[in-house]
Design a protein around this motif. Structure first.
Motif, PDB file in Angstrom:
ATOM      1  N   SER A  61       0.870  -1.157   0.046  1.00 39.15           N
ATOM      2  CA  SER A  61       0.057  -0.171  -0.110  1.00 39.15           C
ATOM      3  C   SER A  61       0.715   1.219   0.120  1.00 39.15           C
ATOM      4  O   SER A  61       0.603   2.125  -0.641  1.00 39.15           O
ATOM      5  CB  SER A  61      -0.959  -0.183   1.215  1.00 39.15           C
ATOM      6  N   ALA A  62       1.992   1.117   0.737  1.00 33.14           N
ATOM      7  CA  ALA A  62       2.600   2.502   0.814  1.00 33.14           C
ATOM      8  C   ALA A  62       3.408   2.701  -0.640  1.00 33.14           C
ATOM      9  O   ALA A  62       3.592   3.775  -1.080  1.00 33.14           O
ATOM     10  CB  ALA A  62       3.754   2.262   2.016  1.00 33.14           C
ATOM     11  N   ASP A  63       3.855   1.560  -1.196  1.00 32.30           N
ATOM     12  CA  ASP A  63       4.579   1.698  -2.496  1.00 32.30           C
ATOM     13  C   ASP A  63       3.580   2.131  -3.532  1.00 32.30           C
ATOM     14  O   ASP A  63       4.244   2.974  -4.392  1.00 32.30           O
ATOM     15  CB  ASP A  63       5.245   0.307  -2.822  1.00 32.30           C
ATOM     16  N   GLU A  64       2.322   1.910  -3.274  1.00 30.21           N
ATOM     17  CA  GLU A  64       1.266   2.354  -4.355  1.00 30.21           C
ATOM     18  C   GLU A  64       1.046   3.668  -4.242  1.00 30.21           C
ATOM     19  O   GLU A  64       1.060   4.457  -5.094  1.00 30.21           O
ATOM     20  CB  GLU A  64       0.187   1.524  -4.419  1.00 30.21           C
ATOM     21  N   ALA A  65       0.905   3.958  -2.920  1.00 31.49           N
ATOM     22  CA  ALA A  65       0.669   5.488  -2.408  1.00 31.49           C
ATOM     23  C   ALA A  65       1.840   6.260  -3.339  1.00 31.49           C
ATOM     24  O   ALA A  65       1.569   7.410  -3.811  1.00 31.49           O
ATOM     25  CB  ALA A  65       0.569   5.680  -1.172  1.00 31.49           C
ATOM     26  N   ALA A  66       3.087   6.048  -2.935  1.00 29.62           N
ATOM     27  CA  ALA A  66       4.240   6.521  -3.271  1.00 29.62           C
ATOM     28  C   ALA A  66       4.221   6.590  -4.696  1.00 29.62           C
ATOM     29  O   ALA A  66       4.583   7.725  -5.465  1.00 29.62           O
ATOM     30  CB  ALA A  66       5.419   6.081  -2.725  1.00 29.62           C
ATOM     31  N   ALA A  67       3.977   5.634  -5.524  1.00 25.37           N
ATOM     32  CA  ALA A  67       3.876   5.380  -6.864  1.00 25.37           C
ATOM     33  C   ALA A  67       2.934   6.508  -7.638  1.00 25.37           C
ATOM     34  O   ALA A  67       3.087   7.293  -8.574  1.00 25.37           O
ATOM     35  CB  ALA A  67       3.664   4.052  -7.318  1.00 25.37           C
ATOM     36  N   LYS A  68       1.678   6.629  -6.919  1.00 26.01           N
ATOM     37  CA  LYS A  68       0.632   7.598  -7.337  1.00 26.01           C
ATOM     38  C   LYS A  68       1.175   8.983  -7.365  1.00 26.01           C
ATOM     39  O   LYS A  68       0.744   9.917  -8.194  1.00 26.01           O
ATOM     40  CB  LYS A  68      -0.629   7.156  -6.602  1.00 26.01           C
ATOM     41  N   GLU A  69       1.658   9.268  -5.903  1.00 25.43           N
ATOM     42  CA  GLU A  69       2.182  10.507  -5.844  1.00 25.43           C
ATOM     43  C   GLU A  69       3.100  11.186  -6.603  1.00 25.43           C
ATOM     44  O   GLU A  69       3.056  12.144  -7.199  1.00 25.43           O
ATOM     45  CB  GLU A  69       2.617  10.699  -4.350  1.00 25.43           C
ATOM     46  N   ILE A  70       4.075   9.841  -7.006  1.00 21.71           N
ATOM     47  CA  ILE A  70       5.242  10.444  -7.903  1.00 21.71           C
ATOM     48  C   ILE A  70       4.552  10.665  -9.362  1.00 21.71           C
ATOM     49  O   ILE A  70       5.098  11.568 -10.099  1.00 21.71           O
ATOM     50  CB  ILE A  70       6.414   9.244  -7.993  1.00 21.71           C
ATOM     51  N   ALA A  71       3.714   9.961  -9.883  1.00 20.86           N
ATOM     52  CA  ALA A  71       2.843   9.989 -11.058  1.00 20.86           C
ATOM     53  C   ALA A  71       2.145  11.469 -11.469  1.00 20.86           C
ATOM     54  O   ALA A  71       2.221  11.800 -12.198  1.00 20.86           O
ATOM     55  CB  ALA A  71       2.041   8.910 -11.645  1.00 20.86           C
ATOM     56  N   ALA A  72       1.478  11.583 -10.122  1.00 17.29           N
ATOM     57  CA  ALA A  72       0.713  12.841  -9.929  1.00 17.29           C
ATOM     58  C   ALA A  72       1.683  14.128 -10.177  1.00 17.29           C
ATOM     59  O   ALA A  72       1.478  15.033 -10.864  1.00 17.29           O
ATOM     60  CB  ALA A  72      -0.109  12.952  -8.770  1.00 17.29           C
TER      61      ALA A  72
END
Length: 529
Positions: free
Chosen positions: A408-419
């Motif tokens: 979950s933390a990796d997915e959230a970080a990936a979403k933030e990076i993509a945004a």
């Protein structure tokens, strides 16, 4: 020359007057920007380059130097909390010579300069004190030369030497350093400070030097001490060793299960005891001649006993019976002895075990159950055992477990990076469009101004040509046709007059465009006969 200049100014004025309001604003703003840029460049080029005149001045010396510079009219800059004074680079050496002639700077509270004014009446105690102060000042200057050190204070404890004593009190030193903002001294720099102090004082050992920073933290530690300093150093060594083992395991696992699909923990038990082992071994040398050899042989043949005393048989009371010996036969005696000193091999061995040996090593590995579903844990154990040298006889252990990872933390970080990347791309695109729009608008304004100026210039040339032609027609109508040999000269004069007339008309159009326009309108309206 003056007429040309006036004509050029007149053309510029008329051209500016013919601009629209927007063109006038662009021209004024562009001209002002060019003037400001030229002024800034000129100021930057003409500004003098400053170099330090004196550094680390006391308040008294800085005040005296500034007064002399003000009196001499030399520009200066103050920096370094008031202790550094800079002057133009071209005036550095001349100003130093001038101020030195006036005895500036006059005070010096550190360094070998304390020994310059000693007199013959100086006592031994005062001489030793001045020497200690001089050494402290010079060492402070030396340490301040290290990158990152702003201020250094050195204190020396130099006990007097006892003439009739075998034991001398050791010399000690303490150093307080203040570093620049955001900088700290690493271990190599601390060791450099320690050895600089120890090498400068006779009889001072490095372990007797203490270095502390401005926060009160002790930066040195004695490896033979069991205090907090030694414990901290050992903890760092253990941490570095464990990190190196974890890196080895992680590199191997990343190749097998992929990056991010494993985590590793290593715990090491290191032995920091220093031990010395001495052993001596003896072994017989075979096939080597003896060092020394002696042989003794005795032989006797004859009657009676070979002894020098009386012969006979010992009776019951311990007395010899000579008659028994006389009745005996002849006797033979032989004695042989041999002595050899053989060489013996001797091996003396002394081993010093350095601290840092591994007592036990424990490793724990967690694998992602999804990524490592087709991998046997025993295979991973064998890989790790070979990578870090697991020894079961020594008590080392290794555990490998497969568990589902929380992503979950990796997915959230990936979403933030993509945004964030999307926002950066949108901002870059908007900035590009804005720059293109501004550039296109400026180019369009320049193009429109150029077309308008070109159209006006062409209209002015057409009007001038039309006026010249009308004047020529009127002149031809008023003058009779003359056919004479002087016609060629007259045509040359008319051509010259035509050029002069054209120039005058151009000047007239530039100076009085409204009057010329009225004249043209009148000619155009006038009916042709």
């Amino acid at each position: 020359m003056q007429q040309k200049l006036n004509r050029f100014l007149s053309r510029g004025t008329n051209a500016f007057a013919s601009f629209t309001a927007g063109q006038k604003v662009v021209a004024v703003v562009g001209t002002a920007a060019l003037l400001i840029a030229a002024f800034m460049v000129f100021r930057w080029v003409s500004a003098p380059s400053y170099s330090p005149l004196y550094s680390n001045l006391s308040g008294e010396d800085a005040s005296a130097v500034i007064e002399e510079l003000d009196a001499s009219g030399i520009p200066y800059e103050i920096s370094g909390g008031g202790g550094t004074i800079s002057v133009p680079r071209a005036d550095v050496y001349g100003t130093r010579i001038t101020l030195s002639g006036k005895g500036l700077p006059s005070s010096s509270d550190a360094g070998y300069s304390l020994l310059d004014d000693q007199s013959l009446s100086t006592s031994e105690s005062q001489e030793q004190t001045n020497f200690k102060r001089a050494m402290e000042g010079e060492l402070s200057k030396t340490i301040e030369a290290i990158d990152g050190v702003d201020t250094a204070v050195v204190h020396l404890a130099l006990p007097e030497k006892q003439v009739f004593s075998d034991e001398q009190d050791p010399a000690t030193a303490s150093v307080l350093v203040d570093t620049s903002a955001g900088k700290t001294l690493d271990d190599e720099q601390v060791q450099a400070v320690v050895h600089l102090i120890a090498s400068s004082i006779d009889g001072l050992e490095p372990k007797k030097v203490t270095v502390a920073d401005a926060t009160g933290k002790v930066l040195t530690s004695d490896s033979t001490d069991s205090g907090s300093g030694a414990a901290s150093a050992r903890a760092k060594e253990v941490e570095a060793f464990e990190q190196s083992m974890q890196d080895k395991i992680q590199v191997a696992l990343d190749r097998v299960v992929g990056v991010g699909n494993s985590t590793t923990t290593v715990t090491a038990d290191l032995d920091f005891d220093k031990s010395t082992t001495k052993s001596r071994k003896f072994s017989a040398a075979t096939g080597v001649p003896p060092l020394s050899e002696s042989t003794t042989s005795e032989t006797y043949n004859g009657a009676g006993s070979p002894t020098d005393g009386a012969g006979g048989v010992v009776g019951p009371d311990g007395q010899m019976d000579p008659s028994a010996a006389e009745d005996g036969a002849d006797s033979n005696y032989e004695n042989k002895s041999e002595t050899k000193d053989n060489a013996v091999d001797e091996t003396v061995e002394e081993r010093v075990t350095a601290p840092g040996a591994v007592n036990k090593l424990h490793a724990g590995v967690i694998l992602d159950a999804t990524a490592a579903a087709a991998i046997q844990p025993e295979v991973i154990k064998d890989i790790i055992s070979s990578a870090i040298g697991i020894n079961a006889a020594r008590g080392d252990t290794i555990e490998v477990t497969a568990l589902p990872f929380d992503r979950s933390a990796d997915e959230a970080a990936a979403k933030e990076i993509a945004a964030a990347q999307k926002a950066d791309a949108a901002a870059a695109k908007n900035e590009l469009l804005r720059n293109v729009g501004i550039g296109g608008g400026i180019a369009l304004m320049v193009l429109l101004a150029w077309f308008q100026a070109r159209r006006r210039s062409r209209a002015r040339e057409d009007a001038t040509s039309y006026v010249v032609e009308q004047l020529k027609l009127e002149s031809a109508a008023r003058m009779p046709q003359i056919d004479s040999p002087a016609m060629a000269a007259l045509e040359v004069a008319e051509a010259t007059e035509e050029d002069t007339l054209r120039e005058d008309l151009i000047a007239l159009v530039e100076k009085q465009p409204e009057d010329v326009a009225s004249l043209l309108r009148g000619w155009l309206v006038e009916p042709r006969s």
